[in-house]
Design a protein around this motif. Structure first.
Motif, PDB file in Angstrom:
ATOM      1  N   GLU C 105       0.819  -1.200   0.000  1.00 39.68           N
ATOM      2  CA  GLU C 105       0.000   0.000   0.000  1.00 39.68           C
ATOM      3  C   GLU C 105       0.859   1.259   0.000  1.00 39.68           C
ATOM      4  N   MET C 106       1.989   1.193   0.712  1.00 37.86           N
ATOM      5  CA  MET C 106       2.889   2.347   0.721  1.00 37.86           C
ATOM      6  C   MET C 106       3.444   2.601  -0.671  1.00 37.86           C
ATOM      7  N   ILE C 107       3.828   1.521  -1.340  1.00 41.45           N
ATOM      8  CA  ILE C 107       4.380   1.668  -2.684  1.00 41.45           C
ATOM      9  C   ILE C 107       3.313   2.262  -3.605  1.00 41.45           C
ATOM     10  N   ARG C 108       2.101   1.737  -3.456  1.00 40.20           N
ATOM     11  CA  ARG C 108       1.008   2.239  -4.277  1.00 40.20           C
ATOM     12  C   ARG C 108       0.784   3.725  -4.017  1.00 40.20           C
ATOM     13  N   GLY C 109       0.800   4.108  -2.740  1.00 41.06           N
ATOM     14  CA  GLY C 109       0.634   5.515  -2.388  1.00 41.06           C
ATOM     15  C   GLY C 109       1.738   6.371  -2.977  1.00 41.06           C
ATOM     16  N   GLY C 110       2.954   5.860  -2.934  1.00 36.51           N
ATOM     17  CA  GLY C 110       4.080   6.605  -3.483  1.00 36.51           C
ATOM     18  C   GLY C 110       3.936   6.801  -4.982  1.00 36.51           C
ATOM     19  N   LEU C 111       3.515   5.752  -5.662  1.00 36.58           N
ATOM     20  CA  LEU C 111       3.344   5.858  -7.113  1.00 36.58           C
ATOM     21  C   LEU C 111       2.258   6.876  -7.446  1.00 36.58           C
ATOM     22  N   MET C 112       1.176   6.849  -6.670  1.00 33.00           N
ATOM     23  CA  MET C 112       0.078   7.774  -6.950  1.00 33.00           C
ATOM     24  C   MET C 112       0.454   9.218  -6.643  1.00 33.00           C
ATOM     25  N   ALA C 113       1.451   9.387  -5.753  1.00 31.29           N
ATOM     26  CA  ALA C 113       1.789  10.733  -5.334  1.00 31.29           C
ATOM     27  C   ALA C 113       2.606  11.485  -6.369  1.00 31.29           C
ATOM     28  N   GLY C 117       1.495  14.812 -14.509  1.00 30.35           N
ATOM     29  CA  GLY C 117       2.071  15.771 -15.437  1.00 30.35           C
ATOM     30  C   GLY C 117       3.552  15.534 -15.690  1.00 30.35           C
ATOM     31  N   GLN C 118       4.258  15.069 -14.651  1.00 25.86           N
ATOM     32  CA  GLN C 118       5.686  14.826 -14.844  1.00 25.86           C
ATOM     33  C   GLN C 118       5.917  13.692 -15.834  1.00 25.86           C
ATOM     34  N   LEU C 119       5.008  12.710 -15.816  1.00 23.91           N
ATOM     35  CA  LEU C 119       5.132  11.614 -16.775  1.00 23.91           C
ATOM     36  C   LEU C 119       4.793  12.112 -18.178  1.00 23.91           C
ATOM     37  N   ASP C 120       3.779  12.997 -18.271  1.00 18.75           N
ATOM     38  CA  ASP C 120       3.439  13.601 -19.563  1.00 18.75           C
ATOM     39  C   ASP C 120       4.639  14.325 -20.141  1.00 18.75           C
ATOM     40  N   ALA C 121       5.297  15.122 -19.284  1.00 14.63           N
ATOM     41  CA  ALA C 121       6.438  15.884 -19.759  1.00 14.63           C
ATOM     42  C   ALA C 121       7.532  14.948 -20.262  1.00 14.63           C
ATOM     43  N   ALA C 122       7.723  13.840 -19.570  1.00 14.72           N
ATOM     44  CA  ALA C 122       8.751  12.890 -19.985  1.00 14.72           C
ATOM     45  C   ALA C 122       8.391  12.270 -21.333  1.00 14.72           C
ATOM     46  N   LYS C 123       7.109  11.884 -21.477  1.00 13.65           N
ATOM     47  CA  LYS C 123       6.692  11.319 -22.758  1.00 13.65           C
ATOM     48  C   LYS C 123       6.852  12.337 -23.864  1.00 13.65           C
ATOM     49  N   ALA C 124       6.512  13.613 -23.549  1.00 11.34           N
ATOM     50  CA  ALA C 124       6.581  14.660 -24.572  1.00 11.34           C
ATOM     51  C   ALA C 124       8.012  14.860 -25.053  1.00 11.34           C
ATOM     52  N   ILE C 132      11.470   6.337 -18.414  1.00 10.51           N
ATOM     53  CA  ILE C 132      10.648   7.143 -17.514  1.00 10.51           C
ATOM     54  C   ILE C 132      10.612   6.493 -16.148  1.00 10.51           C
ATOM     55  N   TRP C 133      10.400   5.179 -16.109  1.00 11.42           N
ATOM     56  CA  TRP C 133      10.355   4.460 -14.844  1.00 11.42           C
ATOM     57  C   TRP C 133      11.670   4.633 -14.088  1.00 11.42           C
ATOM     58  N   ARG C 134      12.783   4.444 -14.795  1.00  8.99           N
ATOM     59  CA  ARG C 134      14.083   4.426 -14.140  1.00  8.99           C
ATOM     60  C   ARG C 134      14.517   5.817 -13.666  1.00  8.99           C
ATOM     61  N   ARG C 135      14.249   6.864 -14.484  1.00 10.55           N
ATOM     62  CA  ARG C 135      14.813   8.175 -14.165  1.00 10.55           C
ATOM     63  C   ARG C 135      13.840   9.093 -13.439  1.00 10.55           C
ATOM     64  N   ILE C 136      12.531   8.874 -13.660  1.00  6.05           N
ATOM     65  CA  ILE C 136      11.557   9.803 -13.097  1.00  6.05           C
ATOM     66  C   ILE C 136      10.772   9.173 -11.941  1.00  6.05           C
ATOM     67  N   THR C 137      10.159   8.002 -12.203  1.00  5.23           N
ATOM     68  CA  THR C 137       9.269   7.420 -11.207  1.00  5.23           C
ATOM     69  C   THR C 137      10.025   6.802 -10.048  1.00  5.23           C
ATOM     70  N   LEU C 138      10.919   5.876 -10.334  1.00  3.48           N
ATOM     71  CA  LEU C 138      11.593   5.125  -9.278  1.00  3.48           C
ATOM     72  C   LEU C 138      12.317   6.006  -8.264  1.00  3.48           C
ATOM     73  N   PRO C 139      13.146   6.976  -8.711  1.00  3.41           N
ATOM     74  CA  PRO C 139      13.843   7.789  -7.707  1.00  3.41           C
ATOM     75  C   PRO C 139      12.868   8.488  -6.764  1.00  3.41           C
ATOM     76  N   GLN C 140      11.757   8.966  -7.306  1.00  2.00           N
ATOM     77  CA  GLN C 140      10.815   9.691  -6.453  1.00  2.00           C
ATOM     78  C   GLN C 140      10.065   8.741  -5.529  1.00  2.00           C
ATOM     79  N   VAL C 141       9.701   7.567  -6.020  1.00  2.00           N
ATOM     80  CA  VAL C 141       8.981   6.605  -5.179  1.00  2.00           C
ATOM     81  C   VAL C 141       9.849   6.192  -3.994  1.00  2.00           C
ATOM     82  N   LEU C 142      11.149   5.940  -4.265  1.00  2.00           N
ATOM     83  CA  LEU C 142      12.038   5.521  -3.179  1.00  2.00           C
ATOM     84  C   LEU C 142      12.087   6.571  -2.073  1.00  2.00           C
ATOM     85  N   VAL C 143      12.181   7.836  -2.463  1.00  2.00           N
ATOM     86  CA  VAL C 143      12.203   8.890  -1.461  1.00  2.00           C
ATOM     87  C   VAL C 143      10.870   8.966  -0.715  1.00  2.00           C
ATOM     88  N   LEU C 144       9.788   8.789  -1.453  1.00  5.24           N
ATOM     89  CA  LEU C 144       8.468   8.926  -0.838  1.00  5.24           C
ATOM     90  C   LEU C 144       8.158   7.810   0.140  1.00  5.24           C
TER      91      LEU C 144
END
Lengths: 265, 232, 219
Positions: C105-113, C117-124, C132-144
């Motif tokens: 649940e914590m991981i899920r919460g982190g992903l949702m947090a 828009g940041q993923l949109d910007a990465a796709k753009a 995107i997973w490696r550079r944008i999502t994962l680092p932030q989830v670990l901190v969260l």
């Protein structure tokens, strides 16, 4: 900087674009052309589909029907010999996206990276640039938007106007052929809008092809070559700014302008 | 693996007795705990530190020690200092205090979630603090408080299993007895898990029914993130 | 009857040694729980309906039954399945199966947090999903998830006390052993409570610090 063909072949062509979100018919057959070096402003009331249209240009939204063409190549789809189409490969889609830069209403800077790192990210990992080269490029772009001294700052420490300028620099980092702006100043406090519009005007002066969804009439008047007015998913009127603002033809355009300028026509 | 219901049927009286005891213990401790939680929450929000400090100390101690150790402390320390203590009293006391502390955190968070402006308006109109609490704050905080309290009641039920260690004849004690008499039959595992699961699910269901009746209905997810901002 | 502490002060080193086992079992359970949490998360988002149903059932059972019962079940059920697992490992397994549900649940919460828009910007920018997973999502989830993970670790330190019931010699069991020898249960339990308090309180301070740091990056 301009990097498209110098002829009048449109860089972007939208053909009969339709989009449904569930039951809602959000784009009802949009046709649009943007030539190299043109600045097109898309205006219209909320819910008119302008953001959806913009997001279809770089395939962030997938259209339900119709086609977007970048330099005559379909975006997101491959046309089969029998006329059917199938979804293009992720690699091709990403390549197309990298040729377009996008600036968002909510800036969308990556909060765990510094300003410079935000700008360098795509050139390094998508463009294959070396860290050194990307760093130099980032510095140049930061200078362009007037934020060289903020290169090591994190987004959380920057004002909205500063974040948006960094976002513009980030979008320029991949040397795009066309820049897409989705209501770039709508989320900014009034006193911060000017600095962002200044950067966008500078960009326009330099010859960049731009498609800007905006509410800002002043900017549209000053910079746009053409205003496209959308309402309820359709293009209602298209005209150069002088004609559009002074002599609107369509009833709905007139009503919209009356509301936002409170000037009777 | 063949599942034999007859084992469960034979063991049912044991389970039933334990289940009833669990329900009684948890109900008593729940009610007393909620009653105790309100003054603890208000004390932490008080302006004078003679209320705030003891309350914070109590909350911190209960939150930073295992429930089992709290049970042992109550069960063994009180008799030593003169108060006789049966396992029933110790069990209910431990559950009550433990529950009260966690309930008080939910209540405190819910009070803080009521927009400050509401209180300002009441005070500006000349209402006293107690009146403001009663007429403005408490009615509004009900929607914020129910989801976490529901979770914590479930937690109380689960914690009550620990009381078997001081020989309270509740459901997990019944389970351990049945383990003994059936030589650890898997049917016993399933039975006790199902019973606890039914109990906790019933509470969760009842709470969501209750939540829907409140004016400021918030989902548990929203509440969790709201509470995460409460300074501990 | 007054409390006499001198008997307990002799036993203090013995008790402190017990905290080593407490910390060890909790640390291992946290690590294993993290793995379980990741698997559960993957299971929840799986394409296969059976797998999704299984993970939902697992989470409902784990969160709806007492940890104490889960510990007893793991301890008694594993031999029945033919696996002869020592107490320490059995405890770690029970604790990590329990933590895993909450950690997912914590991981899920982190992903949702992470703002979409940041993923949109990465796709753009033309970034592909792996990047995107490696550079944008994962680092932030670990901190969260770091603050809730430390809170979970604190919870595990407290839950480990229950392992004394299956005979694992951690702090609580050692306390019982000291009581067996000195018969001074009030003093021993108060001391034991104090030891747990020091550990958990210190960790609580760490958690608060981590929460503040994590908040600094967020807009």
């Amino acid at each position: 900087m301009m990097s498209g063909s110098m002829t009048s072949t449109p860089i972007i062509r939208v053909q009969n674009l339709h989009k449904w979100f569930g039951e809602a018919h959000v784009l009802k057959g949009i046709d649009l052309e943007v030539k190299a070096g043109e600045k097109v402003c898309i205006m219209g009331p909320s819910g008119s589909g302008k953001s959806t249209l913009l997001r279809c240009l770089n395939f962030l939204e997938e259209a339900s029907k119709g086609m977007v063409l970048l330099d005559d190549h379909p975006v997101g789809y491959i046309e089969e010999a029998d006329g059917k189409r199938r979804r293009d490969t992720e690699a091709n889609i990403n390549r197309m996206r990298a040729r377009m830069g996008m600036v968002f209403q909510s800036f969308n800077l990556w909060t765990h990276m510094t300003a410079a790192a935000n700008i360098m990210e795509a050139p390094i990992h998508v463009g294959g640039l070396s860290r050194q080269a990307a760093g130099e490029k980032a510095l140049k772009l930061l200078r362009l938007v007037g934020l060289e001294d903020k290169k090591d700052a994190y987004p959380a420490r920057l004002s909205g106007g500063q974040q948006q300028r960094i976002a513009i620099a980030r979008a320029l980092a991949m040397d795009p052929e066309i820049m897409l702006f989705d209501e770039p100043t709508s989320a900014l406090d009034p006193e911060l809008v000017g600095e962002v519009l200044a950067v966008m005007s500078e960009l326009a002066r330099g010859g960049m092809t731009m498609v800007v969804v905006t509410h800002d009439m002043g900017f549209a008047r000053a910079v746009a070559d053409r205003i496209v007015f959308m309402d309820h998913g359709q293009v209602v009127e298209e005209a150069p700014p002088s004609t559009f603002f002074e002599q609107p033809k369509n009833e709905r355009t007139i009503q919209f302008l009356a509301k936002i300028t409170s000037r009777p026509f | 693996m063949d599942f034999s219901f007859s084992i469960i049927v034979e063991a049912w009286p044991t389970f039933e007795a334990g289940l009833i005891t669990t329900v009684i213990f948890c109900s008593v401790a729940g009610v007393l705990g909620l009653a105790l939680a309100v003054p603890i929450a208000l004390a932490q929000l008080s302006r004078s530190w003679s209320w705030r400090v003891p309350a914070k100390v109590l909350v911190e101690i209960v939150r930073d020690t295992p429930f089992l150790v709290q049970v042992f402390v109550i069960y063994f320390v009180f008799p030593a200092t003169g108060w006789p203590m049966s396992s029933t009293v110790a069990g209910i006391l431990a559950l009550t205090i433990h529950g009260a502390v966690y309930f008080s955190e939910s209540i405190r968070g819910a009070i803080l979630s009521v927009p400050r402006g509401q209180v300002d308006a009441a005070r500006a109109a000349g209402m006293s603090y107690p009146l403001t609490l009663r007429r403005i704050v408490f009615p509004q905080m009900m929607g914020y408080v129910l989801p976490p309290i529901g979770n914590q009641i479930v937690g109380l039920i689960k914690d009550s299993a620990v009381l078997s260690i001081i020989s309270v004849p509740e459901l997990s004690m019944a389970f351990q007895n049945v383990l003994g008499t059936t030589f650890a039959a898997p049917e016993a595992f399933v039975a006790v898990a199902v019973l606890y699961w039914l109990l906790t699910s019933a509470v969760t269901l009842a709470m969501s029914r209750l939540e829907r009746l409140t004016p400021t209905h918030r989902s548990t997810q929203e509440m969790t993130s709201l509470l995460a901002r409460v300074d501990r | 009857m007054t409390l006499e502490w001198k008997h307990v002060t002799h036993a203090l080193p013995f008790l402190l040694e017990g905290t080593l086992a407490t910390v060890a079992v909790s640390l291992l359970a946290l690590g294993l729980g993290l793995l379980v949490g990741i698997f559960v998360m993957l299971g929840r988002r799986s394409r296969f309906k059976a797998l999704r149903a299984l993970t939902v059932a697992y989470m409902s059972i784990v969160r709806g039954t007492p940890l104490f019962i889960q510990i007893l079940i793991v301890y008694y059920a594993l031999p029945a399945l033919g696996l002869d697992i020592p107490r320490f490992e059995s405890g770690v397994i029970a604790l990590s199966l329990n933590s895993g549900a909450y950690i997912s649940e914590m991981i899920r919460g982190g992903l949702m947090a992470i703002p979409k828009g940041q993923l949109d910007a990465a796709k753009a920018c033309g970034m592909r999903s792996g990047l995107i997973w490696r550079r944008i999502t994962l680092p932030q989830v670990l901190v969260l998830i770091l603050p809730p993970l430390t809170m979970e670790f604190t919870g595990l330190l407290k839950s480990s006390a229950l392992l004394s019931v299956i005979g694992l010699v951690e702090l609580t069991r050692r306390a019982q052993q000291v009581i067996g020898e000195t018969l001074r249960s009030p003093e021993v339990w108060l001391t034991t409570a104090a030891l747990y308090f020091v550990m958990c309180f210190a960790l609580g301070a760490v958690t608060r610090r981590l929460e503040k740091s994590a908040a600094e990056y967020r807009l």
